[in-house]
Write an enzyme that holds these catalytic residues in place. Sequence first.
Site, PDB file in Angstrom:
ATOM      1  N   HIS A 207      -7.703   7.873  -7.161  1.00  0.00           N
ATOM      2  CA  HIS A 207      -8.326   6.968  -6.002  1.00  0.00           C
ATOM      3  C   HIS A 207      -8.961   8.056  -5.462  1.00  0.00           C
ATOM      4  O   HIS A 207      -8.861   9.007  -5.132  1.00  0.00           O
ATOM      5  CB  HIS A 207      -7.191   6.654  -4.857  1.00  0.00           C
ATOM      6  CG  HIS A 207      -7.623   5.438  -3.997  1.00  0.00           C
ATOM      7  ND1 HIS A 207      -8.243   6.020  -2.935  1.00  0.00           N
ATOM      8  CD2 HIS A 207      -7.661   4.058  -3.932  1.00  0.00           C
ATOM      9  CE1 HIS A 207      -8.964   4.974  -2.331  1.00  0.00           C
ATOM     10  NE2 HIS A 207      -8.390   3.915  -2.851  1.00  0.00           N
ATOM     11  N   CYS A 245     -12.183   2.316  -6.419  1.00  0.00           N
ATOM     12  CA  CYS A 245     -12.276   1.720  -4.893  1.00  0.00           C
ATOM     13  C   CYS A 245     -13.584   1.453  -4.415  1.00  0.00           C
ATOM     14  O   CYS A 245     -14.231   2.778  -3.842  1.00  0.00           O
ATOM     15  CB  CYS A 245     -11.235   2.569  -4.118  1.00  0.00           C
ATOM     16  SG  CYS A 245     -11.308   1.780  -2.315  1.00  0.00           S
ATOM     17  N   HIS A 272     -10.053  -1.676  -6.602  1.00  0.00           N
ATOM     18  CA  HIS A 272      -9.840  -2.042  -5.342  1.00  0.00           C
ATOM     19  C   HIS A 272     -11.377  -2.766  -5.205  1.00  0.00           C
ATOM     20  O   HIS A 272     -12.369  -1.974  -4.967  1.00  0.00           O
ATOM     21  CB  HIS A 272      -9.673  -0.917  -4.545  1.00  0.00           C
ATOM     22  CG  HIS A 272      -8.115  -0.429  -4.904  1.00  0.00           C
ATOM     23  ND1 HIS A 272      -7.970   0.769  -4.014  1.00  0.00           N
ATOM     24  CD2 HIS A 272      -7.237  -0.831  -5.614  1.00  0.00           C
ATOM     25  CE1 HIS A 272      -6.711   1.116  -4.514  1.00  0.00           C
ATOM     26  NE2 HIS A 272      -6.448   0.291  -5.285  1.00  0.00           N
ATOM     27  N   ASP A 317      -8.800  -5.226  -1.198  1.00  0.00           N
ATOM     28  CA  ASP A 317      -8.464  -4.126  -0.454  1.00  0.00           C
ATOM     29  C   ASP A 317      -7.829  -4.585   0.787  1.00  0.00           C
ATOM     30  O   ASP A 317      -7.845  -5.451   1.243  1.00  0.00           O
ATOM     31  CB  ASP A 317      -9.305  -2.915  -0.698  1.00  0.00           C
ATOM     32  CG  ASP A 317      -8.541  -1.550  -0.832  1.00  0.00           C
ATOM     33  OD1 ASP A 317      -7.378  -1.230  -0.532  1.00  0.00           O
ATOM     34  OD2 ASP A 317      -9.245  -0.481  -1.133  1.00  0.00           O
ATOM     35  N   HIS A 318      -8.049  -3.518   1.840  1.00  0.00           N
ATOM     36  CA  HIS A 318      -7.864  -3.824   3.100  1.00  0.00           C
ATOM     37  C   HIS A 318      -8.363  -5.264   3.608  1.00  0.00           C
ATOM     38  O   HIS A 318      -9.539  -5.297   3.379  1.00  0.00           O
ATOM     39  CB  HIS A 318      -8.343  -2.817   3.750  1.00  0.00           C
ATOM     40  CG  HIS A 318      -7.902  -1.357   3.631  1.00  0.00           C
ATOM     41  ND1 HIS A 318      -8.592  -0.212   4.074  1.00  0.00           N
ATOM     42  CD2 HIS A 318      -6.925  -1.138   2.789  1.00  0.00           C
ATOM     43  CE1 HIS A 318      -7.962   0.784   3.729  1.00  0.00           C
ATOM     44  NE2 HIS A 318      -6.845   0.469   2.748  1.00  0.00           N
ATOM     45  N   TYR A 331      -3.164  -4.853   5.687  1.00  0.00           N
ATOM     46  CA  TYR A 331      -2.070  -5.198   4.668  1.00  0.00           C
ATOM     47  C   TYR A 331      -1.508  -6.596   5.096  1.00  0.00           C
ATOM     48  O   TYR A 331      -0.529  -6.926   4.771  1.00  0.00           O
ATOM     49  CB  TYR A 331      -1.235  -4.111   4.220  1.00  0.00           C
ATOM     50  CG  TYR A 331      -2.197  -3.036   3.262  1.00  0.00           C
ATOM     51  CD1 TYR A 331      -2.414  -3.554   1.943  1.00  0.00           C
ATOM     52  CD2 TYR A 331      -2.386  -1.921   3.688  1.00  0.00           C
ATOM     53  CE1 TYR A 331      -3.366  -2.512   1.037  1.00  0.00           C
ATOM     54  CE2 TYR A 331      -3.147  -1.137   3.015  1.00  0.00           C
ATOM     55  CZ  TYR A 331      -3.395  -1.375   1.753  1.00  0.00           C
ATOM     56  OH  TYR A 331      -4.160  -0.511   0.928  1.00  0.00           O
TER      57      TYR A 331
HETATM   58  C1  CS2 Z   1      -6.197   3.314   0.265  1.00  0.00           C
HETATM   59  C2  CS2 Z   1      -5.031   4.526   0.126  1.00  0.00           C
HETATM   60  O1  CS2 Z   1      -6.785   1.758  -1.299  1.00  0.00           O
HETATM   61  C3  CS2 Z   1      -6.087   2.280  -0.103  1.00  0.00           C
HETATM   62  O2  CS2 Z   1      -5.452   1.149   0.498  1.00  0.00           O
HETATM   63  O3  CS2 Z   1      -6.417   3.098   1.778  1.00  0.00           O
HETATM   64  O4  CS2 Z   1      -4.039   4.546   0.952  1.00  0.00           O
HETATM   65  C4  CS2 Z   1      -4.643   4.506  -1.435  1.00  0.00           C
HETATM   66  O5  CS2 Z   1      -3.587   3.529  -1.479  1.00  0.00           O
HETATM   67  C5  CS2 Z   1      -4.350   5.874  -1.813  1.00  0.00           C
HETATM   68  O6  CS2 Z   1      -5.184   6.755  -1.483  1.00  0.00           O
HETATM   69  C6  CS2 Z   1      -3.828   6.062  -3.269  1.00  0.00           C
HETATM   70  O7  CS2 Z   1      -3.325   7.105  -3.599  1.00  0.00           O
HETATM   71 MN    MN Z   2      -8.656   1.512  -1.817  1.00  0.00          MN
END
Ligand code: CS2
Ligand code: MN
Length: 357
Positions: A207, A245, A272, A317-318, A331
């Site tokens: 990531h 991502c 993501h 993602d978020h 989340y």
């Molecule tokens: C990130 C990370 O994608 C996300 O939600 O905010 O917390 C991600 O899950 C980690 O860096 C992956 O190891």
């Molecule tokens: Mn991410």
Amino acid sequence: MEMTLRWFGSQFDTVTLKQIRQIPGVTGVITTLYDTTPGEVWTREKIRALKEEVEASGLHISGIESVNIHDAIKIGSEDRDLYIDNYIETLKNLGEEDIHLVCYNFMPVFDWTRTELARVRPDGSTVLAYTQEAIDALDPEKMFASISGDANGAILPGWEPERMAKIKELFALYKDVDDEKLFANLKYFLERIMPVCDAYNINMAIHPDDPAWSVFGLPRIIINLENIQRMMKMVDNPHNGVTFCAGSYGTNRENDLPTMIRALKGRIHFAHVRNLKFHSDDNFEEAAHLSSDGDFDMYEIMKALYDIEFEGPIRPDHGRMIWDEVAMPGYGLYDRALGATYLNGLWEAIDKSQKRG
Ligand code: CS2
Ligand code: MN
């Protein structure tokens, strides 16, 4: 591609598997053993129990996010082999339970960094946000305390309280680790785990660092195409791939997301997909997934994934916190469900227009 949602396990998540199962087009979850600490071996029993729970709901495990990396591995300290052995054992156990995708990151000290967890947007929703100004004014030891008040009682992924309690020591341990050293430590780790990944066909998906630049003077290497290509070349194995991502690479506006996706054909194992809204180059907030709510062209991102014939899992993602939901920041159920539905809609439209020529 397969549309998925991240799920932290019934003990930790406010969102249920039943709810996820009812989001149209979502067939899998990306999950983890959230109560394990970095460095610990994941037993087959625990993995199997998780798998059975997910499968009983009509979903399946599409991948793990994350198996976190112990700091000793990132620092390259003498005891790193012990933790790598444990990691290999975990990968073997996952492989034996038929799980073939592992997302991880190689960020020193902090995982993702945000300066606000509940910035209010014009529509009244709240989102995670970042300003460089706030980071520059903050003592890194107070980072965790400064954001945890807005966490809605949740444990934030990547911000294990036990580690955050030792922040000062952690910074001291990383004092001799620069970008080159971190690259070398990543290479060492990848070389050691590739045989087990080959044996069990496990795709490792790193990531990116979020934001995609150095924070608090710590090294950050997974930030742009050049560095990802360097990483893939230094351990040239298809199992050594990336989590693309959009929201993390996209923090740096010089990263052209569709171009990066096309250049990474065959090595993106997981995606993501989310959107950001910028107020300046270093002041941004997380927007709804819809292109017009932020600054990314989500159609072009999905089109690039389509064009490279991406077959792995995608997850929104978020998400924003909307409709009075109380959940882990980023989340909640509602906005991520809207995101999944929107991304599925884009994909269907691209697919049909492509096939009808
Ligand atoms: C990130 C990370 O994608 C996300 O939600 O905010 O917390 C991600 O899950 C980690 O860096 C992956 O190891
Ligand atoms: Mn991410």
